[in-house]
Design a protein around this motif. Structure first.
Motif, PDB file in Angstrom:
ATOM      1  N   TRP A 169       0.928  -0.883  -0.143  1.00 55.64           N
ATOM      2  CA  TRP A 169      -0.733  -0.040   0.103  1.00 55.64           C
ATOM      3  C   TRP A 169       1.019   1.140   0.221  1.00 55.64           C
ATOM      4  O   TRP A 169       1.864   1.880   1.364  1.00 55.64           O
ATOM      5  CB  TRP A 169      -0.836   0.052   1.211  1.00 55.64           C
ATOM      6  N   TYR A 170       0.964   1.980  -1.118  1.00 58.24           N
ATOM      7  CA  TYR A 170       1.489   2.957  -0.785  1.00 58.24           C
ATOM      8  C   TYR A 170       0.617   4.200  -0.837  1.00 58.24           C
ATOM      9  O   TYR A 170      -0.277   4.242  -1.378  1.00 58.24           O
ATOM     10  CB  TYR A 170       2.511   3.837  -2.659  1.00 58.24           C
ATOM     11  N   ILE A 171       1.327   4.618  -0.042  1.00 59.23           N
ATOM     12  CA  ILE A 171      -0.094   6.147   0.758  1.00 59.23           C
ATOM     13  C   ILE A 171       0.746   7.881   0.605  1.00 59.23           C
ATOM     14  O   ILE A 171       1.990   7.830   1.021  1.00 59.23           O
ATOM     15  CB  ILE A 171      -0.214   5.627   1.914  1.00 59.23           C
ATOM     16  N   MET A 172      -0.087   8.264  -0.703  1.00 59.28           N
ATOM     17  CA  MET A 172       0.536   9.753  -0.972  1.00 59.28           C
ATOM     18  C   MET A 172      -0.694  10.915   0.021  1.00 59.28           C
ATOM     19  O   MET A 172      -0.889  10.594   0.228  1.00 59.28           O
ATOM     20  CB  MET A 172       0.104  10.556  -2.134  1.00 59.28           C
ATOM     21  N   THR A 173       1.213  11.311   0.827  1.00 65.71           N
ATOM     22  CA  THR A 173       0.387  12.703   1.880  1.00 65.71           C
ATOM     23  C   THR A 173       1.398  13.883   0.790  1.00 65.71           C
ATOM     24  O   THR A 173       1.088  13.567   0.024  1.00 65.71           O
ATOM     25  CB  THR A 173       1.280  12.291   3.404  1.00 65.71           C
ATOM     26  N   SER A 174       1.131  14.549   1.782  1.00 64.29           N
ATOM     27  CA  SER A 174       1.518  16.289   1.306  1.00 64.29           C
ATOM     28  C   SER A 174       2.250  16.491   2.489  1.00 64.29           C
ATOM     29  O   SER A 174       1.806  16.164   3.791  1.00 64.29           O
ATOM     30  CB  SER A 174       0.154  17.348   0.658  1.00 64.29           C
ATOM     31  N   PHE A 200       5.139   5.381   3.179  1.00 62.26           N
ATOM     32  CA  PHE A 200       3.829   7.114   2.825  1.00 62.26           C
ATOM     33  C   PHE A 200       5.321   7.652   2.840  1.00 62.26           C
ATOM     34  O   PHE A 200       6.306   7.115   2.100  1.00 62.26           O
ATOM     35  CB  PHE A 200       4.251   7.466   4.545  1.00 62.26           C
ATOM     36  N   PHE A 201       4.466   8.506   1.253  1.00 68.46           N
ATOM     37  CA  PHE A 201       5.742   9.299   0.948  1.00 68.46           C
ATOM     38  C   PHE A 201       4.887  11.276   0.247  1.00 68.46           C
ATOM     39  O   PHE A 201       3.604  10.834   0.487  1.00 68.46           O
ATOM     40  CB  PHE A 201       6.309   9.025  -0.840  1.00 68.46           C
ATOM     41  N   GLN A 202       5.657  11.771   0.270  1.00 66.30           N
ATOM     42  CA  GLN A 202       4.595  13.540   0.592  1.00 66.30           C
ATOM     43  C   GLN A 202       5.186  13.905  -1.233  1.00 66.30           C
ATOM     44  O   GLN A 202       5.533  13.504  -2.086  1.00 66.30           O
ATOM     45  CB  GLN A 202       5.652  13.924   1.278  1.00 66.30           C
ATOM     46  N   GLN A 203       3.538  14.011  -1.962  1.00 71.13           N
ATOM     47  CA  GLN A 203       3.647  15.199  -3.249  1.00 71.13           C
ATOM     48  C   GLN A 203       4.505  16.575  -2.618  1.00 71.13           C
ATOM     49  O   GLN A 203       4.622  16.458  -1.356  1.00 71.13           O
ATOM     50  CB  GLN A 203       2.339  14.819  -3.546  1.00 71.13           C
ATOM     51  N   GLY A 204       4.514  17.136  -3.873  1.00 74.58           N
ATOM     52  CA  GLY A 204       4.806  18.531  -3.936  1.00 74.58           C
ATOM     53  C   GLY A 204       4.187  19.263  -3.651  1.00 74.58           C
ATOM     54  O   GLY A 204       2.853  19.229  -3.464  1.00 74.58           O
ATOM     55  N   VAL A 233       1.050  12.732  -8.042  1.00 71.00           N
ATOM     56  CA  VAL A 233       1.505  11.799  -8.033  1.00 71.00           C
ATOM     57  C   VAL A 233       2.246  10.619  -8.890  1.00 71.00           C
ATOM     58  O   VAL A 233       3.849  11.019  -8.578  1.00 71.00           O
ATOM     59  CB  VAL A 233       0.110  10.563  -7.760  1.00 71.00           C
ATOM     60  N   TYR A 234       2.796  11.206 -10.091  1.00 67.74           N
ATOM     61  CA  TYR A 234       3.282  11.279 -10.797  1.00 67.74           C
ATOM     62  C   TYR A 234       5.420  11.429 -10.147  1.00 67.74           C
ATOM     63  O   TYR A 234       5.626  10.283 -11.072  1.00 67.74           O
ATOM     64  CB  TYR A 234       2.994  11.597 -12.359  1.00 67.74           C
ATOM     65  N   THR A 235       4.950  12.502 -10.784  1.00 70.39           N
ATOM     66  CA  THR A 235       6.301  13.213 -10.455  1.00 70.39           C
ATOM     67  C   THR A 235       6.597  13.215  -8.735  1.00 70.39           C
ATOM     68  O   THR A 235       7.973  12.427  -8.720  1.00 70.39           O
ATOM     69  CB  THR A 235       6.508  14.501 -10.473  1.00 70.39           C
TER      70      THR A 235
END
Ligand code: UTP
Length: 482
Positions: A169-174, A200-204, A233-235
């Motif tokens: 599960w990849y969870i994009m946060t900001s 978890f990973f962060q968007q810009g 999400v792509y970047t």
């Protein structure tokens, strides 16, 4: 280069760079700042990729009002309509999907970086409790659906090989949702999932700007910023090197969805099986538009035979929005985007490189918190569906609104898409499942205002409920769990 800000006037070189981009007003209140605040302002400006930000602002503003290719409806033949599916197809796709999940080929990608301003909660939207009998949050419901699909994949495996399927599960946060999201998962022990199966990973972010493209200052020493849209999400996947991470895990398919749908079928084996069967690069689940003025984006073709894309409700001419297909008697532009997508990893790689160079962002008019109070301004965003025109092959898969779409967008008291409306949609669907499985439901308030909730740990889409429900009576509202 570290720029120290202890001088009486702003650092010369930085000021010159800002002037090149017409953003020197960012230093307008320099004289009133303390030494610490001056340093914060310099650091804030230094953190921006000014040439890129400037290019995006200029290109996006310039593109407004430019003519674009006329929209064409998506031919009915390009859509797998719910009513046209045979039982045999459904079973085949379900099994194909479960097999691929058992083989570790599917990961789930959650878009959870939005600020949820309309909902008005200070917590990330996923932490929101929509008032179900169980009190579960959106994150917990989704985590338990993943657990359920894993269990179904194990059961399917019994007939074949051995193993213990794990869906990553990849969870994009900001920056606005990252820390509270991580803490929430940690404090709830990842809802029964393994901590290692979640990334978890962060968007810009992008600066918020006025209509003439100037930075809006949130404080005298910080530029107002907002997440760069769910298409960020792509970047973000590329810069976080997660596309490589996915490849190293043997992942081939990504099920990508928004956090704010209480009925979302996370990691849906049927959708995956359909996607694999079609052999396409990108697909979306769609629901039929409920009425012409409904505020949803619809899938269209750009020009005759052109690429598949989404047109937002405010961009679609009202006469087109209400135009009827004479053959079917239905709306010509009827396939609503509900932010449920499937991509191949190969395509994600391709699009991450393509969209990164794209300088035209969507401009969303919003109220921005600024030194002048709430100011009208623009947020610059990419959207997840911006990827579709890049896809060599695409498919749309109709799902039924009352089975898979319960949006949580606005605060209770609004007319639609509220926690209350989403809760009722869940309760109604689950009540139907229980009755179909031979259970009885009693209630002391009208049934339209209540119902039973089925724990995702018991059933994913209404299956396997007979053993729990047959001949039993449940008094609504309540949760049916093991
Ligand atoms: P929405 O735009 O509908 O929700 O995003 P929001 O941004 O959370 O709420 P408002 O508009 O401020 O009221 C749809 C999905 O896209 C995600 C959201 O978290 C939601 O799952 N999203 C949105 C992102 O991940 N990043 C963004 O920059 C914007």
């Amino acid at each position: 280069m570290v720029v120290e800000a202890n001088a009486e006037s702003p650092p010369q070189a930085l000021m010159e760079r800002l002037k090149d981009y017409g953003q020197e007003d960012a230093f307008a209140l320099w004289d009133e700042l303390s030494p610490r605040e001056r340093q914060l302002l310099v650091d804030d400006i230094e953190s921006l990729d000014l040439p890129r930000v400037d290019r995006i602002i200029r290109c996006s503003l310039r593109s407004q009002g430019l003519p674009v290719a006329a929209v064409e409806p998506v031919p009915e033949s390009d859509v797998s309509a719910a009513e046209g599916r045979t039982m045999e197809e459904r079973e085949r796709w379900w099994k194909m999907g479960l097999k691929a999940i058992s083989d570790g080929k599917l990961a789930v990608l959650l878009l959870s970086g939005g600020q949820g301003t309309r909902l008005g909660s200070s917590d990330p939207k996923g932490c929101f409790n929509i008032g179900l009998p169980s009190g579960k949050s959106l994150f917990q419901i989704q985590a338990e659906r993943i657990l359920c699909v894993q269990k179904l994949a194990v059961q399917a495996l019994r007939e074949g090989s051995v193993g213990s399927p794990q869906i990553h599960w990849y969870i994009m946060t900001s920056p606005f949702t990252d820390e509270p999201t991580r803490k929430y998962f940690e404090s709830h022990k990842y809802f029964g999932l393994e901590a290692e199966q979640i990334t978890f990973f962060q968007q810009g972010t992008m600066p918020c700007v006025s209509k003439d493209g100037r930075f809006i200052m949130e404080t005298p020493y910080r530029v107002a910023k907002a997440p760069d849209g769910n298409g960020g999400v792509y970047t973000a996947l590329k810069t976080s090197k997660l596309l490589e991470d996915m490849a190293s895990r043997g992942i081939k398919y990504l099920d990508c969805y928004g956090v704010d749908n209480a009925l979302v079928r996370v990691a849906d084996p049927t959708f995956l099986g359909y996607f694999m069967d079609k052999g396409v690069d990108a697909a979306a689940k769609v629901v039929r538009k409920a009425y012409p003025q409904e505020k949803v984006g619809v899938f269209v073709r750009r020009g005759k035979g052109g690429p598949l894309t989404v047109v937002e409700y405010n961009e679609l001419d009202p006469t087109l929005a209400s135009a009827i297909n004479q053959e079917t008697g239905r709306l010509r532009f009827c396939w609503s985007n509900v932010c449920l997508h499937m991509f191949t990893l190969d395509f994600l790689n391709q699009v991450a490189n393509g969209l990164e160079k794209d300088s035209i962002y969507h401009l969303a008019e919003k109220k921005i918190a600024s030194i002048h109070g709430q100011t009208a301004g623009l947020k610059l965003e990419q959207f997840i569906f911006d990827a579709f025109p890049y896809a060599p092959s695409t498919a749309l898969f109709e799902v039924l609104r009352d089975e898979e779409f319960a949006p949580v967008k606005n605060a209770n008291g609004s007319n639609f898409d509220t926690p209350d409306s989403a809760r009722l949609l869940v309760l109604r669907l689950h009540t139907r499942w229980v009755v179909a499985a031979g259970g009885f439901v009693t209630h002391s308030v009208p049934l339209y205002a209540t119902g039973v909730e089925v724990s995702p740990l018991c059933s994913y889409a209404g299956e396997n409920l007979e053993a729990i429900c047959r001949g039993r009576t449940f008094h609504a509202p309540c949760e049916i769990a093991f």
